[in-house]
Design an enzyme around this catalytic site. Sequence first.
Site, PDB file in Angstrom:
ATOM      1  N   PHE A 125      -4.850  -3.305   4.493  1.00  0.00           N
ATOM      2  CA  PHE A 125      -3.742  -2.554   3.911  1.00  0.00           C
ATOM      3  C   PHE A 125      -4.292  -1.358   3.140  1.00  0.00           C
ATOM      4  CE2 PHE A 125      -0.169  -1.328   1.392  1.00  0.00           C
ATOM      5  CZ  PHE A 125       0.886  -1.508   2.281  1.00  0.00           C
ATOM      6  N   ASP A 131       2.612   8.388   9.390  1.00  0.00           N
ATOM      7  CA  ASP A 131       1.439   8.060   8.570  1.00  0.00           C
ATOM      8  C   ASP A 131       0.524   7.061   9.268  1.00  0.00           C
ATOM      9  OD1 ASP A 131       3.286   5.980   8.322  1.00  0.00           O
ATOM     10  OD2 ASP A 131       3.426   6.080   6.134  1.00  0.00           O
ATOM     11  N   ASP A 153       1.348   0.579  12.949  1.00  0.00           N
ATOM     12  CA  ASP A 153       0.893  -0.787  12.682  1.00  0.00           C
ATOM     13  C   ASP A 153       1.376  -1.694  13.827  1.00  0.00           C
ATOM     14  OD1 ASP A 153      -0.075  -3.021  11.354  1.00  0.00           O
ATOM     15  OD2 ASP A 153       1.582  -3.139   9.944  1.00  0.00           O
TER      16      ASP A 153
HETATM   17  P1  IMP Z   1       5.234  -0.429  12.263  1.00  0.00           P
HETATM   18  O1  IMP Z   1       4.275   0.309  13.162  1.00  0.00           O
HETATM   19  O2  IMP Z   1       6.632  -0.490  12.817  1.00  0.00           O
HETATM   20  O3  IMP Z   1       4.731  -1.793  11.906  1.00  0.00           O
HETATM   21  O4  IMP Z   1       5.454   0.308  10.901  1.00  0.00           O
HETATM   22  C1  IMP Z   1       4.592   1.190  10.387  1.00  0.00           C
HETATM   23  C2  IMP Z   1       5.009   1.439   8.955  1.00  0.00           C
HETATM   24  O5  IMP Z   1       4.599   0.362   8.122  1.00  0.00           O
HETATM   25  C3  IMP Z   1       4.324   2.663   8.452  1.00  0.00           C
HETATM   26  O6  IMP Z   1       5.130   3.804   8.622  1.00  0.00           O
HETATM   27  C4  IMP Z   1       4.100   2.335   6.998  1.00  0.00           C
HETATM   28  O7  IMP Z   1       5.202   2.742   6.231  1.00  0.00           O
HETATM   29  C5  IMP Z   1       3.997   0.842   6.949  1.00  0.00           C
HETATM   30  N1  IMP Z   1       2.587   0.391   6.912  1.00  0.00           N
HETATM   31  C6  IMP Z   1       1.926  -0.309   7.850  1.00  0.00           C
HETATM   32  N2  IMP Z   1       0.652  -0.537   7.491  1.00  0.00           N
HETATM   33  C7  IMP Z   1       0.505   0.038   6.280  1.00  0.00           C
HETATM   34  C8  IMP Z   1      -0.620   0.153   5.363  1.00  0.00           C
HETATM   35  O8  IMP Z   1      -1.741  -0.322   5.582  1.00  0.00           O
HETATM   36  N3  IMP Z   1      -0.374   0.835   4.205  1.00  0.00           N
HETATM   37  C9  IMP Z   1       0.834   1.390   3.905  1.00  0.00           C
HETATM   38  N4  IMP Z   1       1.900   1.301   4.731  1.00  0.00           N
HETATM   39  C10 IMP Z   1       1.737   0.628   5.905  1.00  0.00           C
HETATM   40 MG    MG Z   2       6.223   4.942   7.013  1.00  0.00          MG
END
Ligand code: IMP
Ligand code: MG
Length: 173
Positions: free
Chosen positions: A150, A98, A101
Site C-alpha cells: 500500500f 494514479d 490495483d
Molecule cells: P482498482 O484498480 O479498481 O482496484 O482501484 C484502484 C483505486 O484504488 C485507485 O484509484 C486508488 O484510489 C486505490 N488504491 C489501490 N491501491 C492503492 C494504494 O496502494 N494506495 C492508495 N490507493 C490505492
Molecule cells: Mg483513485
Amino acid sequence: MHPKVERILFSEEQIKARAKEIGSLISRDYAGKTPLIIGILRGSVMFFADVVKNISTDCTVDFMCLKSYSGTCSTGDVRTLLDVQGSVQGRHIIIVEDIVDTGLTLSSVKKIFETRRAASFEICAMLDKPANRKTEVSVKYAGFKIGNEFVVGYGLDYNELYRNLPYIGVYKQ
Ligand code: IMP
Ligand code: MG
C-alpha cells in the site's frame, strides 16, 4: 520523510522523468489526433500535470471523479460523481489514473467510453500493481510497476491523507 512512510519507492525527480518519457510516447502515438486526456480525481492530479506538460501534440483535457459503490472492497460498480463535459463520440480517450490495483475501476470506465462511442480508449497510470488484478486491463502507459504494497504520496492517499507528499512511499501500517 513522513513518519507514516516506511520507505520511499520513487522520488519526485524519478516520477517527473518517467512522466516526461510517457508524454513523449503519447505525443508520438497521437500526433494529429487531438486526444482527450482525462484525469481521474483526485489521486491522479500531480502525475496528470506532469504528463500533460510533456505532450507536444494538440490535446484537450478534462476530469472525472469516481466512487466505488462498496466501502472497502472494490466491486467495480463505480458511481460517477463528476463527469466530462460534452460528447466524447469519435474522440481518442486517454485516461490518467494514479494506480491500477484490481483493475475493476478502469474496466468499468472503459465500458462507459465504449457506450459513448469514443474512437479509442487507452490507460495511462502512474503505478501498476499487477499482483492484485481481478480483471484484465491493458495499461498502455505505465509509470512504474510495484509489488502488492500500500503506497501513498504524489496524489495517493490513505483515508484522504498524504496526497501532498512529493514522493511515493510505502505506508507504515
Ligand atoms: P482498482 O484498480 O479498481 O482496484 O482501484 C484502484 C483505486 O484504488 C485507485 O484509484 C486508488 O484510489 C486505490 N488504491 C489501490 N491501491 C492503492 C494504494 O496502494 N494506495 C492508495 N490507493 C490505492
Ligand atoms: Mg483513485
